[in-house]
Design an enzyme around this catalytic site. Structure first.
Site, PDB file in Angstrom:
ATOM      1  N   THR A 199       6.137   2.814  12.686  1.00 30.11           N
ATOM      2  CA  THR A 199       4.752   3.115  13.067  1.00 30.11           C
ATOM      3  C   THR A 199       4.682   3.801  14.423  1.00 30.11           C
ATOM      4  OG1 THR A 199       2.673   2.046  13.664  1.00 30.11           O
ATOM      5  CG2 THR A 199       4.634   0.733  13.961  1.00 30.11           C
ATOM      6  N   ASP A 200       3.567   4.488  14.654  1.00 28.78           N
ATOM      7  CA  ASP A 200       3.335   5.084  15.979  1.00 28.78           C
ATOM      8  C   ASP A 200       2.978   4.020  17.027  1.00 28.78           C
ATOM      9  OD1 ASP A 200       0.766   4.455  15.073  1.00 28.78           O
ATOM     10  OD2 ASP A 200      -0.067   6.464  15.364  1.00 28.78           O
ATOM     11  N   GLU A 201       2.642   2.795  16.547  1.00 26.51           N
ATOM     12  CA  GLU A 201       2.199   1.763  17.495  1.00 26.51           C
ATOM     13  C   GLU A 201       3.304   1.326  18.445  1.00 26.51           C
ATOM     14  OE1 GLU A 201      -0.314  -1.307  16.112  1.00 26.51           O
ATOM     15  OE2 GLU A 201      -1.275  -0.035  14.623  1.00 26.51           O
ATOM     16  N   TYR A 212       2.488  -7.307  16.312  1.00 21.59           N
ATOM     17  CA  TYR A 212       2.946  -6.418  15.221  1.00 21.59           C
ATOM     18  C   TYR A 212       3.767  -5.260  15.780  1.00 21.59           C
ATOM     19  CZ  TYR A 212       2.689  -2.401  12.053  1.00 21.59           C
ATOM     20  OH  TYR A 212       3.010  -1.292  11.302  1.00 21.59           O
ATOM     21  N   SER A 262       7.104  -6.262  17.080  1.00 22.47           N
ATOM     22  CA  SER A 262       8.084  -6.594  16.043  1.00 22.47           C
ATOM     23  C   SER A 262       8.614  -5.326  15.368  1.00 22.47           C
ATOM     24  CB  SER A 262       7.471  -7.557  15.007  1.00 22.47           C
ATOM     25  OG  SER A 262       6.458  -6.911  14.246  1.00 22.47           O
ATOM     26  N   LYS A 263       7.750  -4.324  15.203  1.00 16.65           N
ATOM     27  CA  LYS A 263       8.222  -3.061  14.612  1.00 16.65           C
ATOM     28  C   LYS A 263       9.146  -2.344  15.604  1.00 16.65           C
ATOM     29  CE  LYS A 263       7.287  -1.321  11.162  1.00 16.65           C
ATOM     30  NZ  LYS A 263       7.888  -1.415   9.788  1.00 16.65           N
ATOM     31  N   PHE A 307       0.818  -1.222   0.000  1.00 20.19           N
ATOM     32  CA  PHE A 307       0.000   0.000   0.000  1.00 20.19           C
ATOM     33  C   PHE A 307       0.857   1.279   0.000  1.00 20.19           C
ATOM     34  CE2 PHE A 307      -2.117   2.792   3.398  1.00 20.19           C
ATOM     35  CZ  PHE A 307      -2.701   3.641   2.476  1.00 20.19           C
TER      36      PHE A 307
HETATM   37  P1  NAD Z   1       1.399  -3.569   3.325  1.00 14.89           P
HETATM   38  O1  NAD Z   1       1.140  -4.790   4.133  1.00 14.89           O
HETATM   39  O2  NAD Z   1       0.337  -3.011   2.449  1.00 14.89           O
HETATM   40  O3  NAD Z   1       2.659  -3.833   2.366  1.00 14.89           O
HETATM   41  C1  NAD Z   1       3.821  -4.495   2.802  1.00 14.89           C
HETATM   42  C2  NAD Z   1       4.632  -4.877   1.569  1.00 14.89           C
HETATM   43  O4  NAD Z   1       5.824  -5.524   2.028  1.00 14.89           O
HETATM   44  C3  NAD Z   1       3.918  -5.864   0.643  1.00 14.89           C
HETATM   45  O5  NAD Z   1       4.093  -5.479  -0.699  1.00 14.89           O
HETATM   46  C4  NAD Z   1       4.605  -7.197   0.919  1.00 14.89           C
HETATM   47  O6  NAD Z   1       4.618  -8.058  -0.203  1.00 14.89           O
HETATM   48  C5  NAD Z   1       6.015  -6.713   1.262  1.00 14.89           C
HETATM   49  N1  NAD Z   1       6.752  -7.678   2.101  1.00 14.89           N
HETATM   50  C6  NAD Z   1       6.289  -8.327   3.202  1.00 14.89           C
HETATM   51  N2  NAD Z   1       7.253  -9.130   3.687  1.00 14.89           N
HETATM   52  C7  NAD Z   1       8.339  -8.964   2.886  1.00 14.89           C
HETATM   53  C8  NAD Z   1       9.652  -9.507   2.877  1.00 14.89           C
HETATM   54  N3  NAD Z   1      10.049 -10.410   3.802  1.00 14.89           N
HETATM   55  N4  NAD Z   1      10.512  -9.114   1.922  1.00 14.89           N
HETATM   56  C9  NAD Z   1      10.133  -8.224   0.963  1.00 14.89           C
HETATM   57  N5  NAD Z   1       8.900  -7.694   0.917  1.00 14.89           N
HETATM   58  C10 NAD Z   1       8.019  -8.053   1.866  1.00 14.89           C
HETATM   59  O7  NAD Z   1       1.936  -2.497   4.353  1.00 14.89           O
HETATM   60  P2  NAD Z   1       1.778  -0.897   4.351  1.00 14.89           P
HETATM   61  O8  NAD Z   1       0.535  -0.553   5.042  1.00 14.89           O
HETATM   62  O9  NAD Z   1       2.064  -0.391   3.008  1.00 14.89           O
HETATM   63  O10 NAD Z   1       2.984  -0.523   5.330  1.00 14.89           O
HETATM   64  C11 NAD Z   1       4.293  -0.311   4.823  1.00 14.89           C
HETATM   65  C12 NAD Z   1       5.216   0.007   5.968  1.00 14.89           C
HETATM   66  O11 NAD Z   1       4.747   1.177   6.642  1.00 14.89           O
HETATM   67  C13 NAD Z   1       5.295  -1.081   7.026  1.00 14.89           C
HETATM   68  O12 NAD Z   1       6.611  -1.160   7.479  1.00 14.89           O
HETATM   69  C14 NAD Z   1       4.371  -0.591   8.137  1.00 14.89           C
HETATM   70  O13 NAD Z   1       4.790  -1.077   9.378  1.00 14.89           O
HETATM   71  C15 NAD Z   1       4.560   0.897   8.031  1.00 14.89           C
HETATM   72  N6  NAD Z   1       3.423   1.725   8.464  1.00 14.89           N
HETATM   73  C16 NAD Z   1       2.158   1.485   7.990  1.00 14.89           C
HETATM   74  C17 NAD Z   1       1.125   2.327   8.366  1.00 14.89           C
HETATM   75  C18 NAD Z   1      -0.284   2.120   7.854  1.00 14.89           C
HETATM   76  O14 NAD Z   1      -1.200   2.795   8.322  1.00 14.89           O
HETATM   77  N7  NAD Z   1      -0.528   1.255   6.908  1.00 14.89           N
HETATM   78  C19 NAD Z   1       1.370   3.392   9.246  1.00 14.89           C
HETATM   79  C20 NAD Z   1       2.672   3.597   9.720  1.00 14.89           C
HETATM   80  C21 NAD Z   1       3.685   2.763   9.302  1.00 14.89           C
HETATM   81  O1  DAU Z   2      -0.982   3.422  13.627  1.00 13.02           O
HETATM   82  C1  DAU Z   2      -0.312   2.953  12.500  1.00 13.02           C
HETATM   83  C2  DAU Z   2      -0.785   1.565  12.171  1.00 13.02           C
HETATM   84  O2  DAU Z   2      -2.098   1.696  11.642  1.00 13.02           O
HETATM   85  C3  DAU Z   2       0.121   0.817  11.190  1.00 13.02           C
HETATM   86  O3  DAU Z   2       1.378   0.635  11.778  1.00 13.02           O
HETATM   87  C4  DAU Z   2      -0.491  -0.534  10.818  1.00 13.02           C
HETATM   88  O4  DAU Z   2       0.307  -1.164   9.832  1.00 13.02           O
HETATM   89  C5  DAU Z   2      -1.876  -0.291  10.267  1.00 13.02           C
HETATM   90  O5  DAU Z   2      -2.494  -1.524   9.975  1.00 13.02           O
HETATM   91  C6  DAU Z   2      -2.721   0.507  11.256  1.00 13.02           C
HETATM   92  O6  DAU Z   2      -3.044  -0.294  12.430  1.00 13.02           O
HETATM   93  P1  DAU Z   2      -4.516  -0.280  13.079  1.00 13.02           P
HETATM   94  O7  DAU Z   2      -4.691  -1.543  13.825  1.00 13.02           O
HETATM   95  O8  DAU Z   2      -4.766   1.005  13.783  1.00 13.02           O
HETATM   96  O9  DAU Z   2      -5.379  -0.264  11.704  1.00 13.02           O
HETATM   97  P2  DAU Z   2      -6.703  -1.056  11.260  1.00 13.02           P
HETATM   98  O10 DAU Z   2      -7.140  -0.443   9.964  1.00 13.02           O
HETATM   99  O11 DAU Z   2      -6.525  -2.515  11.316  1.00 13.02           O
HETATM  100  O12 DAU Z   2      -7.741  -0.634  12.377  1.00 13.02           O
HETATM  101  C7  DAU Z   2      -8.049   0.728  12.624  1.00 13.02           C
HETATM  102  C8  DAU Z   2      -8.989   0.764  13.825  1.00 13.02           C
HETATM  103  O13 DAU Z   2     -10.244   0.185  13.439  1.00 13.02           O
HETATM  104  C9  DAU Z   2      -8.500  -0.054  15.010  1.00 13.02           C
HETATM  105  O14 DAU Z   2      -8.883   0.600  16.213  1.00 13.02           O
HETATM  106  C10 DAU Z   2      -9.259  -1.378  14.876  1.00 13.02           C
HETATM  107  C11 DAU Z   2     -10.565  -0.952  14.246  1.00 13.02           C
HETATM  108  N1  DAU Z   2     -11.196  -1.958  13.352  1.00 13.02           N
HETATM  109  C12 DAU Z   2     -10.441  -2.524  12.381  1.00 13.02           C
HETATM  110  C13 DAU Z   2     -10.995  -3.458  11.531  1.00 13.02           C
HETATM  111  C14 DAU Z   2     -10.153  -4.122  10.460  1.00 13.02           C
HETATM  112  C15 DAU Z   2     -12.546  -2.247  13.494  1.00 13.02           C
HETATM  113  O15 DAU Z   2     -13.241  -1.704  14.366  1.00 13.02           O
HETATM  114  N2  DAU Z   2     -13.093  -3.177  12.649  1.00 13.02           N
HETATM  115  C16 DAU Z   2     -12.370  -3.808  11.686  1.00 13.02           C
HETATM  116  O16 DAU Z   2     -12.936  -4.672  10.962  1.00 13.02           O
END
Ligand code: NAD
Ligand code: DAU
Length: 359
Positions: A138-140, A164, A167-168, A16
């Site tokens: 991540t902020d988590e 998760y 691990s981050k 993403f």
């Molecule tokens: P995502 O799950 O959509 O994408 C992760 C990508 O990494 C995928 O394309 C997957 O194929 C690839 N991948 C997984 N394992 C791998 C490996 N061993 N080697 C090579 N590629 C691999 O995740 P995202 O939401 O795009 O998040 C990207 C990064 O940003 C992550 O590190 C996540 O922790 C961080 N992040 C995400 C959010 C969020 O809200 N989505 C917020 C803050 C930080």
């Molecule tokens: O804060 C950054 C993080 O945000 C990233 O590091 C993660 O990769 C990303 O997945 C995201 O984590 P969250 O757990 O906050 O995101 P998620 O979209 O899974 O959930 C957002 C909120 O909504 C959370 O409080 C859980 C709730 N939720 C989620 C799902 C999937 C629901 O209530 N129902 C649902 O079906």
């Protein structure tokens, strides 16, 4: 070729945020990109389809933990920077099966750091000074906030609560140590919740949009009053580019949207926008599909980011408001139903059964 003109290596670039980053980079910057991605369930080469046949982009399918593959790629490509997005990223999946999170987020990051260190050690002095390893986190890692308390700052202690997040947090510590001990030129970013195009529909916002349109329940965990700080993905990508260009070595930068929202309010906003853009045939609001389900174990109550450091030091701030970003996102999902249909086949259905059937 001058080192400054060398490609950047983007790991996890078919996911993403990584795909948004690669697409934005190639649309606005001059240097090429090499994307390395394992293509797990979350990785999708279609996200980068604009660049097929374009000499400025190369896609390599590999695991960040595959030392031989990464070493060979670094030697061949000679990147000026590595931007590490590769990770297992979904909290609920980490609860059902934490091992992949340990393997990729901790061991994978460790191996990538070691490959980067070996490559960087062999560069000329000026190239060593210019090289960057930017780790996207991540902020988590900071844990959960009580209502009314101050948002996360970079000096907050790490208190990760999910597999998760733990691990981050571990990966962030490794990145820090590789700078402190070996001098690897690293920077880490800790961002809040992203939303926007190409987000896999296991995460709240795309899941709710998709479920609304196909007439399924909109599952709210617990009371739905958990708070997240939502940031449009394009703003996150701009922040990462800013940090890559101007960030101080060894520092961490928090990135957020100054946009705290309770989950139930987010879901209601999505319903209201869909009611306006694509009303249900029966005239009833999509809000009618909202269903409260069992809470996520260990569910963090609130995240909020103080993005003052990146704003004051580097001049970054978000451009999108939640209203404009959410409208753009909903329009993207309405215009890209075929993309959604492709990613929700097969394994995705197994995941829904695993995560939601027993709630
Ligand atoms: P995502 O799950 O959509 O994408 C992760 C990508 O990494 C995928 O394309 C997957 O194929 C690839 N991948 C997984 N394992 C791998 C490996 N061993 N080697 C090579 N590629 C691999 O995740 P995202 O939401 O795009 O998040 C990207 C990064 O940003 C992550 O590190 C996540 O922790 C961080 N992040 C995400 C959010 C969020 O809200 N989505 C917020 C803050 C930080
Ligand atoms: O804060 C950054 C993080 O945000 C990233 O590091 C993660 O990769 C990303 O997945 C995201 O984590 P969250 O757990 O906050 O995101 P998620 O979209 O899974 O959930 C957002 C909120 O909504 C959370 O409080 C859980 C709730 N939720 C989620 C799902 C999937 C629901 O209530 N129902 C649902 O079906």
């Amino acid at each position: 070729m001058e080192f400054a003109q060398q490609p950047i290596l983007v790991t996890g670039g078919a996911g993403f945020i990584g795909a948004n980053f690669v697409n934005d980079w190639l649309a606005g910057e001059n240097t090429p990109v090499v994307t390395l991605d394992k293509l797990t369930y979350a990785g999708n080469p279609d996200n980068l389809s604009d660049w097929r046949g374009d000499a400025r982009h190369e896609f390599v399918r590999a695991d960040i933990g595959d030392v031989a593959a990464v070493n060979a790629l670094l030697a061949r490509v000679r990147p000026r920077a590595i931007v590490n997005f590769a990770a297992e990223s979904h909290v609920d999946r980490s609860i059902h099966g934490p091992e992949d999170f340990i393997t990729t987020n901790i061991v994978g990051t460790f191996r990538l750091l070691e490959c980067a260190r070996a490559y960087w050690s062999g560069l000329a002095d000026a190239e060593q000074a210019a090289f960057r390893f930017l780790h996207v986190s991540t902020d988590e890692v900071y844990g959960s906030l009580q209502p009314g308390t101050a948002p996360f700052r970079e000096i907050n202690p790490f208190e990760p609560n999910s597999p998760y997040a733990a691990s981050k947090a571990a990966s962030d510590h490794l990145v820090r140590a590789w700078h402190h001990t070996y001098g690897l030129p690293v920077i880490t970013t800790n961002c809040s919740n992203n939303y926007g195009p190409y987000q896999f529909p296991e995460k709240l916002i795309p899941l709710v949009i998709h479920h609304a349109l196909v007439g399924k329940a909109l599952p709210i965990y617990g009371d739905g009053r958990q708070v997240r700080d939502w940031l449009y993905v394009g703003d996150h990508c701009a922040a990462v580019r800013t940090v890559l260009r101007k960030g101080r070595l060894g520092e961490t930068y928090n990135i957020g949207g100054w946009n705290e929202q309770a989950n139930i309010d987010v879901v209601h906003m999505i319903c209201d926008l869909l009611d306006a853009e694509r009303p249900r045939g029966d005239g009833i609001s999509y809000r009618d599909q909202v269903t409260h389900v069992a809470d996520r174990p260990g569910h963090d109550r609130r995240y909020a980011i103080d993005a003052g450091k990146i704003f004051h030091e580097l001049g970054w701030k978000p451009r999108e408001s939640f209203a404009t970003g959410l409208r753009k996102t909903i329009r993207w999902y309405l215009d890209n139903v075929a993309w959604v249909e492709r990613v929700v086949s097969g394994d995705y259905r197994d995941w829904l059964a695993q995560n939601y059937a027993a709630r």
